[in-house]
Design an enzyme around this catalytic site. Sequence first.
Site, PDB file in Angstrom:
ATOM      1  N   HIS A  85       0.878  -1.180   0.000  1.00 54.76           N
ATOM      2  CA  HIS A  85       0.000   0.000   0.000  1.00 54.76           C
ATOM      3  C   HIS A  85       0.914   1.228   0.000  1.00 54.76           C
ATOM      4  O   HIS A  85       1.003   1.931   1.006  1.00 54.76           O
ATOM      5  CB  HIS A  85      -0.876   0.011   1.248  1.00 54.76           C
ATOM      6  CG  HIS A  85      -1.894  -1.093   1.309  1.00 54.76           C
ATOM      7  ND1 HIS A  85      -1.599  -2.399   1.624  1.00 54.76           N
ATOM      8  CD2 HIS A  85      -3.246  -1.078   1.094  1.00 54.76           C
ATOM      9  CE1 HIS A  85      -2.711  -3.125   1.608  1.00 54.76           C
ATOM     10  NE2 HIS A  85      -3.717  -2.356   1.293  1.00 54.76           N
ATOM     11  N   TRP A  96      -4.702   5.452   0.276  1.00 55.92           N
ATOM     12  CA  TRP A  96      -6.150   5.685   0.255  1.00 55.92           C
ATOM     13  C   TRP A  96      -6.494   7.115  -0.175  1.00 55.92           C
ATOM     14  O   TRP A  96      -7.654   7.497  -0.167  1.00 55.92           O
ATOM     15  CB  TRP A  96      -6.745   5.401   1.643  1.00 55.92           C
ATOM     16  CG  TRP A  96      -6.729   3.958   2.014  1.00 55.92           C
ATOM     17  CD1 TRP A  96      -7.748   3.053   1.845  1.00 55.92           C
ATOM     18  CD2 TRP A  96      -5.656   3.231   2.633  1.00 55.92           C
ATOM     19  NE1 TRP A  96      -7.357   1.816   2.306  1.00 55.92           N
ATOM     20  CE2 TRP A  96      -6.091   1.896   2.800  1.00 55.92           C
ATOM     21  CE3 TRP A  96      -4.370   3.555   3.058  1.00 55.92           C
ATOM     22  CZ2 TRP A  96      -5.283   0.895   3.368  1.00 55.92           C
ATOM     23  CZ3 TRP A  96      -3.568   2.569   3.625  1.00 55.92           C
ATOM     24  CH2 TRP A  96      -4.023   1.254   3.775  1.00 55.92           C
ATOM     25  N   GLU A 148      -7.190  -4.702  -5.730  1.00 55.91           N
ATOM     26  CA  GLU A 148      -8.561  -4.183  -5.520  1.00 55.91           C
ATOM     27  C   GLU A 148      -8.865  -2.986  -6.421  1.00 55.91           C
ATOM     28  O   GLU A 148      -9.597  -2.072  -6.042  1.00 55.91           O
ATOM     29  CB  GLU A 148      -8.778  -3.824  -4.027  1.00 55.91           C
ATOM     30  CG  GLU A 148      -8.600  -5.022  -3.120  1.00 55.91           C
ATOM     31  CD  GLU A 148      -8.842  -4.745  -1.640  1.00 55.91           C
ATOM     32  OE1 GLU A 148      -9.196  -3.615  -1.278  1.00 55.91           O
ATOM     33  OE2 GLU A 148      -8.653  -5.688  -0.842  1.00 55.91           O
ATOM     34  N   TYR A 219     -14.318  -9.742   0.989  1.00 57.69           N
ATOM     35  CA  TYR A 219     -14.646  -9.812   2.416  1.00 57.69           C
ATOM     36  C   TYR A 219     -16.135 -10.053   2.602  1.00 57.69           C
ATOM     37  O   TYR A 219     -16.948  -9.602   1.788  1.00 57.69           O
ATOM     38  CB  TYR A 219     -14.234  -8.499   3.113  1.00 57.69           C
ATOM     39  CG  TYR A 219     -12.736  -8.376   3.258  1.00 57.69           C
ATOM     40  CD1 TYR A 219     -11.941  -7.966   2.182  1.00 57.69           C
ATOM     41  CD2 TYR A 219     -12.102  -8.702   4.456  1.00 57.69           C
ATOM     42  CE1 TYR A 219     -10.560  -7.873   2.312  1.00 57.69           C
ATOM     43  CE2 TYR A 219     -10.724  -8.604   4.595  1.00 57.69           C
ATOM     44  CZ  TYR A 219      -9.956  -8.195   3.524  1.00 57.69           C
ATOM     45  OH  TYR A 219      -8.599  -8.116   3.654  1.00 57.69           O
ATOM     46  N   GLU A 251      -7.302 -12.186  -0.611  1.00 61.66           N
ATOM     47  CA  GLU A 251      -7.674 -11.639   0.699  1.00 61.66           C
ATOM     48  C   GLU A 251      -9.116 -12.018   0.974  1.00 61.66           C
ATOM     49  O   GLU A 251      -9.972 -11.904   0.094  1.00 61.66           O
ATOM     50  CB  GLU A 251      -7.617 -10.102   0.735  1.00 61.66           C
ATOM     51  CG  GLU A 251      -6.255  -9.505   0.868  1.00 61.66           C
ATOM     52  CD  GLU A 251      -6.306  -7.970   0.975  1.00 61.66           C
ATOM     53  OE1 GLU A 251      -7.196  -7.419   1.640  1.00 61.66           O
ATOM     54  OE2 GLU A 251      -5.426  -7.339   0.373  1.00 61.66           O
TER      55      GLU A 251
HETATM   56  C1  BMA Z   1      -6.123  -2.700   5.699  1.00 58.29           C
HETATM   57  C2  BMA Z   1      -6.229  -2.567   7.210  1.00 58.29           C
HETATM   58  C3  BMA Z   1      -5.257  -1.493   7.636  1.00 58.29           C
HETATM   59  C4  BMA Z   1      -3.852  -1.815   7.121  1.00 58.29           C
HETATM   60  C5  BMA Z   1      -3.853  -2.068   5.627  1.00 58.29           C
HETATM   61  C6  BMA Z   1      -2.502  -2.464   5.071  1.00 58.29           C
HETATM   62  O1  BMA Z   1      -7.038  -3.624   5.210  1.00 58.29           O
HETATM   63  O2  BMA Z   1      -5.894  -3.791   7.835  1.00 58.29           O
HETATM   64  O3  BMA Z   1      -5.258  -1.387   9.038  1.00 58.29           O
HETATM   65  O4  BMA Z   1      -2.967  -0.760   7.410  1.00 58.29           O
HETATM   66  O5  BMA Z   1      -4.808  -3.069   5.338  1.00 58.29           O
HETATM   67  O6  BMA Z   1      -2.039  -3.690   5.570  1.00 58.29           O
END
Ligand code: BMA
Length: 324
Positions: A85, A96, A148, A219, A251
Site C-alpha cells: 500500500h 487511500w 482491488e 470480504y 484476501e
Molecule cells: C487494511 C487494514 C489497515 C492496514 C492495511 C494495510 O485492510 O488492515 O489497518 O494498514 O490493510 O495492511
Amino acid sequence: MMKLQHKGLMFGHQDDLAYGTTWYSKEGRSDVKDVCGDYPSVIGWELGHLELGDAYSLDSVYFDRIRAGIIKASEMGAINTVSWHHRNALTGGSAWDVTSKKTVASILPGGEKHDLYMTYLDKLAAFMLSLKTKDGKLVPVLFRPYHEHTGSWFWWGKNLCTVEEYKALWRFTITYLRDAKNVHNLLYAYSTDRFTTSEEYLERYPGDNLIDMVAFDLYDRGPEYPATLANCAKLVSKIAAEKGKIGAVSEAGGPIIKNTEWWTKTVLETLRPYDLSYVLVWRNPTMKAKAKDAPFGPSKGCPSEQDFIKFYNDPKTLFLKDIR
Ligand code: BMA
C-alpha cells in the site's frame, strides 16, 4: 503451486509471524499455530512505507523483521506473498488518498513524479534482492501490488485512472524491476476486488506475459457473500485453468466473532468445488494498538476456534505440514 492447486486449498494469513491479537514480534509465534498446532502454508506481508525509507511498515512491523520472517517462512517451506500500500507519489498522501485522478499518469514515464516513483522501486528492488537464505539463494515471493483496482478506494482504483494507464503502470513496474534492477525472484499477482463477469475481471489485466497469478479479494459484508464468493471463485479458477496460471482468493475475512461456523460453512463449503491455490485471511491486529480493526484470523480462545480446527482437519485445506 500449480500442482498443489489441484490437491487442495492452502491457507494463508497476513502478518501471521509478525504479531497476533495479544502479542507482537515473538520468534516462532503464530495465532494460527496457537489454535491448530500448524502454521499457515501461505504467509502475507505488507511493505507500505518502505518507499519512504522508514524503519517499519504502515502496520508497525520493522522491515528487518519482515525480511527475516520471509526468509524463515521460506526455509520452513511456506509461500510468501507481499502487498504494497505505497503512498500517493503525487499528493504525498496515503494509498487511500483518492483526491487526484492524475496520480498514475504522474508516475509513468514522462510524468512529473516519475523520478520519485523510481526511487520507490529502487527501495523495493533492494529489499527483494536482500531476501537471501543462508546458502545465498534468493527467496521467491508472490508480489501483489495495485490490488482491488475494480474498486476506487486506492489511488490506482478504477475511477482514478484509465485502463491504459493502469496497464502501463504494471508494464513499467515489472520491466523496471526485472530489466533495470535485475530482480528475478518475484511472481506477479493480479488481484481485483469483487466482480461479476470474466470480462469485468480481465478489463485491466496487464497480460499473460506479465502476470503469474490471477486472484481476487473478497470480504464477507453480508448475506450475499457465499453466492458472490462462489461466482468469483468459479470465474477465477476457470480463467486460471485456461491461462495456465495460479488462481487464488488473495484476501478474505469474515465476522468470525459472531458467525462461529464461518470457516467451515461459509469459506470451505463455498470454495470446496474449485481448484484454487489458496485463501488468505487478513491480519490479526494487536488489540491494544488497533482496537478498531477486528481480527480476520483465528486466535486462542476466540469464538470460532473449534470451527477453525474442523477447517484445519478437513482434507481439502493444506497447512504447512501438508505441503512440506
Ligand atoms: C487494511 C487494514 C489497515 C492496514 C492495511 C494495510 O485492510 O488492515 O489497518 O494498514 O490493510 O495492511
